[in-house]
Design a protein around this motif. Structure first.
Motif, PDB file in Angstrom:
ATOM      1  N   SER A  82       0.855  -1.192   0.000  1.00  4.99           N
ATOM      2  CA  SER A  82       0.000   0.000   0.000  1.00  4.99           C
ATOM      3  C   SER A  82       0.887   1.236   0.000  1.00  4.99           C
ATOM      4  CB  SER A  82      -0.932   0.003   1.213  1.00  4.99           C
ATOM      5  OG  SER A  82      -0.175   0.099   2.399  1.00  4.99           O
ATOM      6  N   ARG A  83       0.276   2.354  -0.351  1.00  7.09           N
ATOM      7  CA  ARG A  83       0.975   3.632  -0.268  1.00  7.09           C
ATOM      8  C   ARG A  83      -0.031   4.701   0.114  1.00  7.09           C
ATOM      9  NH1 ARG A  83       2.116   4.900  -6.585  1.00  7.09           N
ATOM     10  NH2 ARG A  83       0.087   5.841  -7.010  1.00  7.09           N
ATOM     11  N   LYS A  84       0.459   5.750   0.689  1.00  2.93           N
ATOM     12  CA  LYS A  84      -0.403   6.826   1.146  1.00  2.93           C
ATOM     13  C   LYS A  84      -0.571   7.859   0.035  1.00  2.93           C
ATOM     14  CE  LYS A  84      -1.186   9.044   5.452  1.00  2.93           C
ATOM     15  NZ  LYS A  84      -0.616   9.335   6.759  1.00  2.93           N
ATOM     16  N   SER A  91      -4.825   5.453   2.563  1.00  2.00           N
ATOM     17  CA  SER A  91      -3.986   4.358   2.097  1.00  2.00           C
ATOM     18  C   SER A  91      -4.601   3.751   0.843  1.00  2.00           C
ATOM     19  CB  SER A  91      -3.881   3.297   3.201  1.00  2.00           C
ATOM     20  OG  SER A  91      -3.071   2.240   2.773  1.00  2.00           O
TER      21      SER A  91
END
Length: 103
Positions: A82-84, A91
């Motif tokens: 995941s990435r913000k 997320s």
């Protein structure tokens, strides 16, 4: 040994025969939009979010989300991290193509 895959919708284990049948499908047997989503990962692209896929394919995000869900359920795509999102601070899942098991 094959990894057990569970359906995201029902939570039940996907039978080995279902997995084998799906992986035996050729690209011709996938829907056009499913094929477009899988094609977005060609040429060694790193894992992408649904928004990234929508940008690459020029499909609406709602259409991409539906096709990604189908491909996740079928074991063709997997969540790999995941990435913000810097704009929304939420997320986002990173997706990648699942390599076919060696026969």
């Amino acid at each position: 040994m094959q990894t057990e895959i569970y359906s995201g919708r029902s939570g039940r284990r996907v039978a080995d025969t279902q997995q084998d049948a799906y992986h035996a499908m050729t690209v011709k047997e996938l829907s056009a939009k499913q094929r477009m989503v899988l094609d977005a990962f060609e040429h060694g692209r790193p894992p992408m979010t649904r928004e990234d896929i929508a940008a690459v394919t020029n499909l609406k995000l709602s259409s991409v989300c539906g096709r990604v869900r189908e491909l996740l359920d079928a074991g063709r795509l997997a969540v790999v991290g995941s990435r913000k999102d810097l704009a929304t601070q939420t997320s986002q899942q990173l997706l990648a193509v699942v390599p076919k098991a060696a026969a």
